[in-house]
Design a protein around this motif. Structure first.
Motif, PDB file in Angstrom:
ATOM      1  N   GLU A  45     -75.962 -20.910  47.062  1.00  0.00           N
ATOM      2  CA  GLU A  45     -74.852 -20.963  46.117  1.00  0.00           C
ATOM      3  C   GLU A  45     -75.360 -20.785  44.687  1.00  0.00           C
ATOM      4  OE1 GLU A  45     -73.766 -25.387  44.889  1.00  0.00           O
ATOM      5  OE2 GLU A  45     -73.831 -25.179  47.081  1.00  0.00           O
ATOM      6  N   ARG A  46     -74.497 -20.250  43.830  1.00  0.00           N
ATOM      7  CA  ARG A  46     -74.869 -20.059  42.429  1.00  0.00           C
ATOM      8  C   ARG A  46     -73.614 -20.176  41.569  1.00  0.00           C
ATOM      9  NH1 ARG A  46     -77.243 -14.158  42.191  1.00  0.00           N
ATOM     10  NH2 ARG A  46     -77.484 -14.713  39.990  1.00  0.00           N
ATOM     11  N   ARG A  47     -73.825 -20.538  40.328  1.00  0.00           N
ATOM     12  CA  ARG A  47     -72.717 -20.619  39.368  1.00  0.00           C
ATOM     13  C   ARG A  47     -72.602 -19.283  38.652  1.00  0.00           C
ATOM     14  NH1 ARG A  47     -70.783 -25.673  38.875  1.00  0.00           N
ATOM     15  NH2 ARG A  47     -72.104 -27.347  39.704  1.00  0.00           N
ATOM     16  N   ALA A  48     -71.374 -18.823  38.498  1.00  0.00           N
ATOM     17  CA  ALA A  48     -71.149 -17.511  37.897  1.00  0.00           C
ATOM     18  C   ALA A  48     -69.759 -17.465  37.285  1.00  0.00           C
ATOM     19  CB  ALA A  48     -71.309 -16.425  38.955  1.00  0.00           C
ATOM     20  N   ASN A  49     -69.406 -16.316  36.747  1.00  0.00           N
ATOM     21  CA  ASN A  49     -68.071 -16.080  36.195  1.00  0.00           C
ATOM     22  C   ASN A  49     -67.436 -14.925  36.956  1.00  0.00           C
ATOM     23  OD1 ASN A  49     -68.006 -17.853  33.630  1.00  0.00           O
ATOM     24  ND2 ASN A  49     -69.954 -16.782  33.475  1.00  0.00           N
ATOM     25  N   ILE A  50     -66.258 -15.159  37.505  1.00  0.00           N
ATOM     26  CA  ILE A  50     -65.520 -14.107  38.184  1.00  0.00           C
ATOM     27  C   ILE A  50     -64.542 -13.506  37.179  1.00  0.00           C
ATOM     28  CG2 ILE A  50     -63.811 -15.737  39.094  1.00  0.00           C
ATOM     29  CD1 ILE A  50     -63.590 -13.929  41.571  1.00  0.00           C
ATOM     30  N   CYS A  51     -64.548 -12.187  37.055  1.00  0.00           N
ATOM     31  CA  CYS A  51     -63.737 -11.492  36.051  1.00  0.00           C
ATOM     32  C   CYS A  51     -62.781 -10.531  36.755  1.00  0.00           C
ATOM     33  CB  CYS A  51     -64.623 -10.724  35.074  1.00  0.00           C
ATOM     34  SG  CYS A  51     -65.843 -11.763  34.240  1.00  0.00           S
ATOM     35  N   ILE A  52     -61.517 -10.617  36.422  1.00  0.00           N
ATOM     36  CA  ILE A  52     -60.479  -9.825  37.078  1.00  0.00           C
ATOM     37  C   ILE A  52     -60.062  -8.669  36.175  1.00  0.00           C
ATOM     38  CG2 ILE A  52     -58.202  -9.882  38.143  1.00  0.00           C
ATOM     39  CD1 ILE A  52     -60.278 -11.633  39.549  1.00  0.00           C
ATOM     40  N   SER A  53     -60.167  -7.455  36.708  1.00  0.00           N
ATOM     41  CA  SER A  53     -59.641  -6.287  35.991  1.00  0.00           C
ATOM     42  C   SER A  53     -58.591  -5.609  36.876  1.00  0.00           C
ATOM     43  CB  SER A  53     -60.770  -5.311  35.649  1.00  0.00           C
ATOM     44  OG  SER A  53     -61.166  -4.586  36.802  1.00  0.00           O
ATOM     45  N   LYS A  54     -58.079  -4.470  36.458  1.00  0.00           N
ATOM     46  CA  LYS A  54     -57.025  -3.800  37.219  1.00  0.00           C
ATOM     47  C   LYS A  54     -57.515  -3.307  38.581  1.00  0.00           C
ATOM     48  CE  LYS A  54     -54.052  -2.097  33.490  1.00  0.00           C
ATOM     49  NZ  LYS A  54     -53.493  -0.875  32.856  1.00  0.00           N
ATOM     50  N   HIS A  55     -58.761  -2.801  38.639  1.00  0.00           N
ATOM     51  CA  HIS A  55     -59.233  -2.129  39.841  1.00  0.00           C
ATOM     52  C   HIS A  55     -60.422  -2.810  40.510  1.00  0.00           C
ATOM     53  CE1 HIS A  55     -56.586   1.113  38.626  1.00  0.00           C
ATOM     54  NE2 HIS A  55     -57.205   1.191  37.453  1.00  0.00           N
ATOM     55  N   PHE A  56     -61.087  -3.726  39.812  1.00  0.00           N
ATOM     56  CA  PHE A  56     -62.293  -4.353  40.357  1.00  0.00           C
ATOM     57  C   PHE A  56     -62.337  -5.838  40.026  1.00  0.00           C
ATOM     58  CE2 PHE A  56     -63.376   0.091  39.569  1.00  0.00           C
ATOM     59  CZ  PHE A  56     -63.955   0.477  40.777  1.00  0.00           C
ATOM     60  N   ILE A  57     -63.134  -6.541  40.854  1.00  0.00           N
ATOM     61  CA  ILE A  57     -63.539  -7.911  40.531  1.00  0.00           C
ATOM     62  C   ILE A  57     -65.012  -7.853  40.151  1.00  0.00           C
ATOM     63  CG2 ILE A  57     -63.889 -10.238  41.396  1.00  0.00           C
ATOM     64  CD1 ILE A  57     -61.610  -9.795  43.348  1.00  0.00           C
ATOM     65  N   TYR A  58     -65.330  -8.379  38.961  1.00  0.00           N
ATOM     66  CA  TYR A  58     -66.713  -8.363  38.472  1.00  0.00           C
ATOM     67  C   TYR A  58     -67.303  -9.773  38.573  1.00  0.00           C
ATOM     68  CZ  TYR A  58     -65.612  -3.811  36.398  1.00  0.00           C
ATOM     69  OH  TYR A  58     -65.246  -2.506  36.201  1.00  0.00           O
ATOM     70  N   PHE A  59     -68.634  -9.827  38.729  1.00  0.00           N
ATOM     71  CA  PHE A  59     -69.334 -11.109  38.786  1.00  0.00           C
ATOM     72  C   PHE A  59     -70.409 -11.123  37.698  1.00  0.00           C
ATOM     73  CE2 PHE A  59     -67.746 -10.213  43.040  1.00  0.00           C
ATOM     74  CZ  PHE A  59     -67.032 -11.375  43.298  1.00  0.00           C
TER      75      PHE A  59
END
Length: 884
Positions: A45-59
């Motif tokens: 497991e790791r701590r991260a930021n999930i980012c929501i855009s129109k076409h992708f999910i970024y980490f």
């Protein structure tokens, strides 16, 4: 707030500043982000930021510095479904089937999110939009529930590390299964959703019974609860509004108006601040509250409005929440109203965020602090609650220490020990305070070099530095030991011309006058500073320039502005009264400053009549039009203070009353009585008391329809002893209007005023202002014989008991009581009711002693001629009956 709002809640992870930073890393426009704990394919497991855009999910990595290597992004089309953990409200699993050509490897992603429901809702919306856009198909994103903790070792390990809060069980007879837009709350058993949708509207069709004041009270079926949650907004953006919405009272009044705009007739029973009494989830955010209770012919509305501020984890936003309980009003009693209000309190107190154990995003918050993107209250809250301060605090300490050294060198500060406070240890003295801000301004130059809008950002940055330094000087560091008002007072004791000049430069810096041009310029950086005095040369300057409202408030309230303007030659610009009038009426000036100016004018226009010279007359003629303009506005808070200023102005000044009447103030007062705003109603009644001393002014009140409105206030409030102050002034105005025979007859024959006054009089305490005004109004109405016959038998026994309690400290009440007895005694039957007890009451209160007028008794000396006439009249009535 609006019931029809269906937009996704803009919660903390939509912060535009943080999104801009993450968007630069992802090279894509983002809609939201969330700090999460994530496990890729059952690995570590790791701590991260999930980012929501129109076409992708970024980490993005935890530090927000780069994308996670090998796990940069995933397309929505690679996600097959979401598995939601049924045993917690934090975990979910994304099952993947990477398409041909996809860069993603792996079949599942386990996510621990504090805001799971909203995050999944956003992912589902974007997934469905992507399917329609790419595949020309309409499908619903699949979400299933499963106990992930029993099936996945990773979830079991993560759950073991969680420290869940102890669950607070609801009160007996209540359920905790209700929620709406991220908030849960308790409702009494029997409530259910009206539409079956998640719209925050619930109804109880059975009714219920409770015990109130040891008596059973039945609540009818059909009680409806409406919970409304507004979108979050940045506190800094809210502050910029000039319509008063940064003040919760203004929001509450607007909400009350929207609830009642379609009601033919209604009255406000309760309106005031409310303190939330429960914190079920250990929420660190700040809650401010306002409540009101409105009763109409069809329904009664109880409402509690909250503003939740400094919402974790970024603490930069606020959100308005309303709880409304609507009850059918047929057969409602006062106790029923109290029960419905208590029910609304229980629901409102139980409201809590469904997101428990929300952490603090310390790095983004520290970045916001370091870039000075907080208000004065925000800095105070961050330091008090979290112990976090901007990195520029040390520069502010240098600035403050330089001020302290200069003032101590002039012996202008009383507290000489302040220089040796521990907080100034190892802080150098910079000599010239105005050289200190150059340090943080210069530090930002390297960051601004690549920015397209470099000048605008640099200018805005300098303004934020000035505002933060102003906050630190005004008690932000030393508290009450050193504030900006103390600095202004100390300036008056400075003898050195050089120090005086430097201190005025400091004042100009923290006031920070600048053009309203979107920060295209900064007059201080351009070395073209505009002083306060220079700004007052033009009448329209406040629309053209911006400045620090808080500093301006202090400059006005401490007399600095008035003192500086007096030093100018005549005709060099606005004089002080013109300046205040401009501040009052200019819509570009903030509500806080305009309210403070109203208070300042209130003090200016009060006091004795000794100041009524030519200068005072001129000041009044400059300020009255501005106050009248405020009275016809829409902000009830400002209208209240403007009306209170006119109360002070008109008190004992006949010429001022004529001036106000010539400006149509009586007509405005009558309109203000329709607002149902308690504070405004009270000050309006005070003003009408002053303006109804003469027949012509009373005629205008009657002609403008004031009598029905006064009676409406009386009949809607006479059983509500929360409104004693309003009832006292209503009685006073009605009593004065009854000086005219036509109005006296109108009030007696067309309205139930006498029964209402008698009811209030029975409940009022003796020797109070309310009792005095009631006795005055009844005496005026008893100039009609028919009222004497109605009032006398009801009130005389009680009045004789209260006469025994009369004292000099409450001389007005005693006088009105005796005068009413004299009036009632003109009817023989009333006089005979007094005969047996009158002398005993007079002996008890000290007016009589051994059957003779008491000597050395102020009350006896003051009232004896009236008391003697009363005793003679009672004797005549007894003689007429043959009782000698």
């Amino acid at each position: 707030l609006g019931a029809a709002q269906v937009k996704l809640v803009k919660f903390m992870s939509s912060d535009p500043v943080i999104l801009d930073v993450l968007a630069s890393i992802c090279k894509d426009a983002l809609q939201m982000f969330e700090r999460i704990v994530i496990v890729f394919d059952d690995k570590e497991e790791r701590r991260a930021n999930i980012c929501i855009s129109k076409h992708f999910i970024y980490f993005v990595n935890r530090e927000m510095s780069k994308l996670i290597e090998g796990r940069e992004r995933i397309s929505y089309l690679d996600i097959t479904r979401a598995v939601v953990d049924s045993s917690t409200n934090r975990y979910f699993l994304l099952e993947l089937r990477p398409s041909q050509g996809s860069s993603w490897s792996g079949t599942r992603i386990l996510v621990q999110s504090t805001h799971r429901e909203l995050l999944l809702q956003k992912i589902a919306l974007c997934w469905q939009a992507e399917v329609m856009y790419r595949l020309f198909d309409v499908r619903k994103f699949e979400m299933v529930k499963a106990a992930l903790g029993e099936q996945l070792a990773a979830v079991k390990n993560m759950m073991a590390k969680q420290n869940d809060l102890i669950k607070i069980e609801p009160f007996r007879g209540y359920e905790d299964s209700f929620s709406y837009r991220g908030y849960s709350f308790w409702l009494r058993k029997g409530f259910a959703s009206v539409s079956g949708l998640k719209d925050g509207v619930f109804q109880n069709d059975q009714g219920w019974e409770v015990t109130y004041k040891a008596q059973p009270v039945s609540v009818p079926p059909g009680v409806r609860v409406m919970v409304q949650v507004d979108n979050e907004q940045l506190i800094m953006d809210l502050e910029k509004s000039r319509d008063g919405m940064e003040d919760l009272r203004t929001v509450a009044m607007e909400y009350q108006r929207s609830l009642t705009e379609n009601l033919d007739q209604f009255y406000v029973v309760v309106s005031g601040q409310y303190l939330k009494k429960m914190n079920r989830t250990d929420d660190i955010a700040s809650w401010d509250g306002w409540e009101f209770f409105v009763r109409s012919k069809e329904y009664a509305f109880a409402c509690v409005l909250f503003r939740r501020q400094y919402i974790p984890p970024l603490f930069s936003t606020c959100q308005d929440i309303a709880v409304v309980v609507r009850c059918p009003a047929q057969s409602m009693t006062n106790d029923s109203c109290e029960v419905i209000l208590d029910e609304c309190h229980i629901i409102a107190d139980s409201i809590a965020s469904v997101y428990e154990n929300v952490g603090i995003y310390k790095r983004p918050l520290q970045a916001r602090l370091n870039t000075l993107h907080l208000t004065e209250d925000g800095y105070r809250w961050a330091e008090g609650q979290l112990g976090m301060v901007p990195v520029h605090r040390r520069a502010a300490l240098k600035f403050l220490k330089s001020l302290v050294k200069m003032l101590l060198g002039e012996s202008a500060l009383w507290d000489e020990s302040i220089e040796h406070d521990e907080i100034f240890k190892d802080v150098p003295d910079m000599g010239d305070p105005c050289s200190v801000p150059q340090e943080p301004i210069s530090e930002a130059e390297s960051l601004l070099q690549t920015s397209r809008d470099r000048n605008e950002r640099r200018n805005a940055w300098a303004a934020r530095i000035a505002r933060y330094f102003a906050y630190c000087v005004d008690g932000g560091i030393m508290g009450e030991r050193f504030t900006f008002p103390l600095l202004i007072q100390a300036l008056g004791r400075v003898s050195s011309a050089d120090v005086d000049r430097q201190m005025k430069e400091v004042i100009d810096f923290v006031l920070h006058v600048n053009k309203r041009d979107g920060w295209k310029s900064n007059l201080f950086l351009e070395e073209k500073p505009v002083s306060l005095i220079a700004m007052t040369k033009e009448s329209e300057a406040f629309a053209e320039y911006s400045f620090n409202d808080i500093i301006m408030r202090h400059l006005v309230s401490e007399g600095y502005v008035e003192s500086e303007l007096k030093k100018r030659p005549p005709g060099a610009g606005l004089d002080y009264a013109d300046l205040l009038a401009q501040l009052l009426t200019d819509e570009s000036v903030g509500l806080g400053l305009r309210t403070m100016v109203c208070r300042h004018v209130l003090d200016m226009l009060g006091g004795t009549n000794d100041r009524e010279d030519t200068k005072f007359e001129k000041t009044v003629k400059q300020l009255v039009p501005a106050l009248v303009k405020v009275m016809v506005g829409s902000n009830h808070i400002l209208m209240s203070y403007a009306t209170a200023s006119l109360v002070n102005l008109s008190c004992g000044r006949q010429n001022m009353k004529q001036l106000l009447v010539s400006h149509g103030v009586i007509s405005m007062c009558v309109k203000q009585l329709k607002t149902k705003h308690d504070e405004l109603t009270l000050y309006t009644l005070f003003l009408l008391v002053n303006l109804t001393k003469t027949p012509h002014h009373r005629y205008i009140v009657v002609r403008e329809g004031g009598v029905p409105l006064l009676v409406d206030i009386l009949t809607s409030s006479y059983q509500n002893l929360r409104k004693q102050r309003i009832l006292a002034e209503v009685a006073s105005v009605l009593g004065q209007l009854c000086n005219d025979p036509e109005t006296r007859s109108l009030i007696t024959e067309s309205f139930p005023v006498v029964p209402c006054l008698l009811w209030v009089n029975d409940a009022a305490q003796p020797n109070t202002k309310l009792k005095s005004k009631l006795l005055f109004a009844l005496r005026q109405l008893c100039l009609l014989g028919q009222n004497k016959l109605k009032v006398g038998p009801h009130i005389i026994p009680v009045m004789l008991e209260e006469l025994a309690l009369a004292n000099w400290a409450n001389e007005e009440c005693a006088t009105n009581l005796v005068l009413l007895l004299v009036s009632l005694a003109s009817v023989n039957t009333n006089a005979l009711l007094m005969a047996d007890q009158i002398k005993a009451s007079l002996e008890t209160c000290g007016i009589l002693k051994d059957g003779l007028p008491a000597k050395n008794n102020k009350l006896a000396n003051h009232l004896w001629p009236k008391v003697e006439a009363l005793l003679i009249r009672i004797g005549d009535a007894r003689a007429a009956q043959g009782d000698f």
